[in-house]
Motif scaffolding. Structure first.
Motif: not given
Length: 331
Positions: A120, A143, A146, A150, A193-194, A197, A200-201
């Motif tokens: 990340y 974020t 997202c 999620l 975007v990646m 994401t 956020a994960l």
């Protein structure tokens, strides 16, 4: 954040001669405590350091990746930032600082966390490399939506109606600004975007891992940073190009050195601010840094915003501000 276990020495007063049945009076010795003004000044200095370190890290890293020789050294730069962070955090655990206690965790248990951590951070640097500073920072605002999405998909966690309206405002605001970037830097938009994401994960997962490991965030980072450097070493020959240091200007080399220093100071001051201030103050500082990064980014790049972009930025920042305050009041 600081783990304090002060040893309190007790002194025994003499038994009062007025009553033979009175018990000894136990009192704490007078210990000089910092004045509130001094504490407030120290907290303000840490907030100032965190703000300067945040801006310095972004602008120095952007300067490094703009160089032709270092543009393809994404892993090496990240490894330098991790190594600098690990060094500063280790020093912070030693005397006379003792900012927190160091705890050693199993490398095998940490390996998946470190891999995600490195991924990340690298995606964030790629977003900074292929986008303007303004768009890079504004994309990071996504974020929050997202994380909400999620959490709903994975754990069926819901939010209030007003928080959902704030999330929609963020998404609409970013959408109004992304259209101007999408036409010229589609790859940069995809990377952005990646990046948010993956962020956020990581935020969702790391919260669970901190509970599992029963450690503080800084204790986890002290274990993560050096192990992440070791995990990235085998990938360097495949993804990075060896730069010709002689062809790199001195000011870029100084920016590279400064970026590692700023990364370490950012992480250290982040933890100290959390320990010294309320969650509300911490969020206000975060919003202030976002505004400063956007302002300095546009100024340094000579960007002239259109009315649509101004509207989008206002919606995105306003939505983020409202959501964070509603989230805090909900807790």
């Amino acid at each position: 954040m600081e783990e304090k276990h002060p040893s309190i020495e007790l002194a025994v007063d003499e038994v009062s001669p007025r009553s033979s049945t009175s018990l000894p009076q136990w009192e704490k010795p007078d210990v000089p405590t910092p004045s509130p003004v001094k504490e407030q000044l120290i907290t303000a200095l840490w907030i100032l350091l965190n703000t300067v370190a945040t801006l310095g890290l972004i602008f120095c890293t952007k300067r490094v990746f703009n160089d032709a020789q270092l543009h393809s050294c994404q892993l090496l730069v990240v490894m330098w930032h991790f190594a600098a962070t690990a060094t500063v955090l280790y020093v912070a655990t030693r005397s006379p600082f003792r900012a927190f206690n160091a705890i050693r965790l199993s490398p095998w248990d940490l390996a998946p966390v470190c891999a995600f951590f490195a991924a990340y951070v690298i995606l964030g640097n790629l977003s900074l490399t292929y986008n303007s500073i303004g768009f890079y920072q504004l994309a990071k605002v996504m974020t929050t939506p997202c994380v909400v999405l999620l959490n709903f998909v994975l754990f069926r966690k819901t939010i209030t109606r007003y928080m959902l309206i704030a999330i929609f405002a963020i998404c609409i605001g970013v959408a109004l600004t992304v259209r101007s970037s999408a036409g010229t830097q589609l790859f940069g938009v995809v990377v952005a975007v990646m990046a948010f994401t993956a962020t956020a994960l990581y935020q969702i997962w790391i919260g669970k891992k901190i509970e599992d490991f029963d450690v503080s965030p800084q204790q986890l980072l002290l274990n993560q940073a050096p192990l992440s450097v070791l995990l990235l070493i085998p990938f360097v020959p495949f993804f990075d190009a060896v730069p010709d240091i002689r062809a790199v200007p001195n000011d870029v080399l100084w920016s590279l050195l400064a970026s590692g220093t700023m990364a370490s100071l950012f992480n250290l001051s982040q933890f100290l601010i959390i320990g010294r201030t309320s969650a509300l103050t911490f969020n206000v500082v975060g919003h202030l840094k976002t505004i400063l990064i956007l302002s300095f980014g546009w100024y340094s790049e000579g960007t002239i915003l259109s009315p649509k972009e101004i509207c989008g930025i206002t919606l995105a920042l306003g939505g983020g501000w409202v959501y964070s305050h509603l989230s805090l009041s909900r807790k």
